[in-house]
Every structure is written in structure tokens, then in C-alpha cells.
Design a protein around this motif. Sequence first.
Motif, mmCIF file in Angstrom:
data_model
loop_
_atom_site.group_PDB
_atom_site.id
_atom_site.type_symbol
_atom_site.label_atom_id
_atom_site.label_comp_id
_atom_site.label_asym_id
_atom_site.label_seq_id
_atom_site.Cartn_x
_atom_site.Cartn_y
_atom_site.Cartn_z
ATOM 1 N N ALA A 198 -19.431 22.781 98.893
ATOM 2 C CA ALA A 198 -20.153 21.604 99.375
ATOM 3 C C ALA A 198 -21.179 21.102 98.367
ATOM 4 O O ALA A 198 -21.652 19.968 98.474
ATOM 5 N N HIS A 199 -21.528 21.938 97.376
ATOM 6 C CA HIS A 199 -22.532 21.526 96.393
ATOM 7 C C HIS A 199 -21.928 20.712 95.256
ATOM 8 O O HIS A 199 -22.650 20.206 94.394
ATOM 9 N N PHE A 230 -23.509 17.357 94.143
ATOM 10 C CA PHE A 230 -24.759 17.212 94.891
ATOM 11 C C PHE A 230 -25.916 16.806 93.984
ATOM 12 O O PHE A 230 -26.845 16.145 94.420
ATOM 13 N N ALA A 289 -16.155 17.454 98.226
ATOM 14 C CA ALA A 289 -17.382 17.444 99.027
ATOM 15 C C ALA A 289 -17.700 16.032 99.505
ATOM 16 O O ALA A 289 -17.398 15.041 98.822
ATOM 17 N N ARG A 315 -20.994 13.831 101.204
ATOM 18 C CA ARG A 315 -22.451 13.916 101.292
ATOM 19 C C ARG A 315 -22.991 12.819 102.208
ATOM 20 O O ARG A 315 -22.514 11.688 102.196
ATOM 21 N N TYR A 316 -24.019 13.189 102.991
ATOM 22 C CA TYR A 316 -24.649 12.251 103.911
ATOM 23 C C TYR A 316 -26.168 12.357 103.757
ATOM 24 O O TYR A 316 -26.702 13.448 103.564
ATOM 25 N N ASP A 338 -30.587 15.703 103.074
ATOM 26 C CA ASP A 338 -29.293 15.508 102.426
ATOM 27 C C ASP A 338 -28.336 16.583 102.931
ATOM 28 O O ASP A 338 -28.612 17.777 102.790
ATOM 29 N N ALA A 360 -24.174 17.993 103.136
ATOM 30 C CA ALA A 360 -22.871 17.929 102.488
ATOM 31 C C ALA A 360 -21.931 18.938 103.114
ATOM 32 O O ALA A 360 -22.336 20.054 103.479
ATOM 33 N N GLY A 413 -18.061 20.676 102.336
ATOM 34 C CA GLY A 413 -17.112 20.822 101.236
ATOM 35 C C GLY A 413 -15.960 21.740 101.576
ATOM 36 O O GLY A 413 -16.056 22.594 102.470
#
Length: 298
Positions: A30-31, A34, A94, A96-97, A103, A105, A107
Amino acid sequence: MLMASVLSVKAQDESVFMHYTNSPTLINPAHAGFQEQFQALFNFRNQWTTFPGSAFTYSAGLESPIGKVMGAGFRLWSENIASITAYKVQLDYAFRYEINKLDLAGGFSTAYKTVRLNPSEIDNTWFDEGDPIAMGYLDGEPIFDATFGLFGKYNDKTSVGVTFPSLVVRKLNSIEENEQMNFFSFYTVYLAQELYIQDYNVTIEPSILLRKIRNGAHTIDINFKGGFLNEKLVGGLSYRIPLEDDLSISNGAAGILLGTDFDNITLYYSYDISLLPFQGYNAGGHEISFRLKFTEPK
């Protein structure tokens, strides 16, 4: 310290690094993207240095944001442990929101791995040529793996990450017999808080990570990292506790971190030792990470 059963014929699904505090993508897809910069990342780790058959792990990858809400990463892995060699290709995706100061995310990564028994083992006294498992790994076992992760950062100071590795592990040449679905059976949980002392221009970041991975030890990491001179100098301490054993300090492992973040180049080095008697038979573990950051991609 690295894992509980690295000499098993089974594939070790998650390589264990210390530098996830500086490169979170090592443990959480998820990173990816980022940090809103195109990056090239390299990582090397040698566990149990000087011990015969010690583990060597190499990783090289790229990651980048895609627009404002997406990120992607590509990584190659290579690992040599005793008589086993593994190669892995991994893709990270990923999303992102942004919600006010938060922040978020999510992934997902997919990986194709080949685990191979080194051909030189044929001459080993203990090699059984008729063993179907040994012969299968001699030809190379192709394995598919999938990982899901969540990552969040509040006010650019508080970081929380949850990863579920090895959601699906399949040997592609015999899916029906070896299919394993371990939804949420394995996980890593990461929490960090960054503190800034303005009078001294110092950044302090304590963090903790709880890890349970397939074929590996159930551990908890306690980390403390400090940044000085606008992150031009970075130092840190780490202590790892195996949760399956007696939680005595003497059963853990400890490490130090040194690094620098200068312009678009980041370099980190860490050294760690086990506090168990086995440390008397090796020279500890070394890990090096190098990151090259570029301007926003066109």
C-alpha cells in the motif's frame, strides 16, 4: 533472528528486513507511490555472516505515483539460504485517498517465485535421488503468492500499517494438491509516531511492529530512530523479541542503524546481533539500503 526454519525445503515466503522503517514498501504494497516521487530502491541483507550457508537476500525495485490517487511498484528479489535459491518478481498496486489530514492507501501485490535446490546438492551424501520433493525442487518449484496491505498517515506524523502476506500460496505445477489459502492467517502490524524538537532541529520516531509470517518466527520489533541536521544524519536502535519463546531479553536480538538522506540520495546501513548462544558462531547480520529519488514523473 531472520526466521525459524530457513533450512526447510518449504519456501520462505517473507524475507525479513530491518529497513522497513525507511522503506515501508518492503513489507506493505500500500506504500507504493505514497511519497509522491519516482524512486529506485536497492536492498541487500546478509544474515548470520561467516556461518556456512548464511542467508543472502537482494532486492531491487521501482515505484511511482500514478496521478493523484494511484501508485505502482515493481521489484525483483533473490535469496540464497544454504542449499536453496529463490527468485521472485513482484508487482505492487496501490490506491490512495485523502480525508482532511489523513492519507489512506490500500495496496495489493502479486508475486511469482521460483524456489530451486542447488544442482551441486546432487553430490551431497544425504541427497536421495528418488525423493519426489527433492527432485521437484531440483527442477525448480514455481509458486504464486498474493499480499494485501493498508497504510495510513495522519497529519504527516502518525503512521499505521497492516499487511496480510501469503493470502494465497500456490505451487503452479500442482495447484490442486498444494493449494493453500491462508486468508488473514499471517500479518504484520506497524505503528510509528514522528516527533519534532524544533529547538534542536531533531526528529525522533519510535515505532513498533508485530509480525507473524509463514514458516517464520512470531516476533515483535521495537525501534527508535532519530534524524539530525534536517535528516542529513540518521541513527537508530532496534530490538526484536520472539514471541513463541520465553520473553526474556536474552532471547531477543538487537541492532543499530546509521544513514543519511542527502538531496535525492538516501543510504542506510544496519548491523544486528542475536542475544542467543548461536551468536558465538556467526558475525551478526548486515543490511544496506540505497534509494534514488527523482522529480515527479512526466
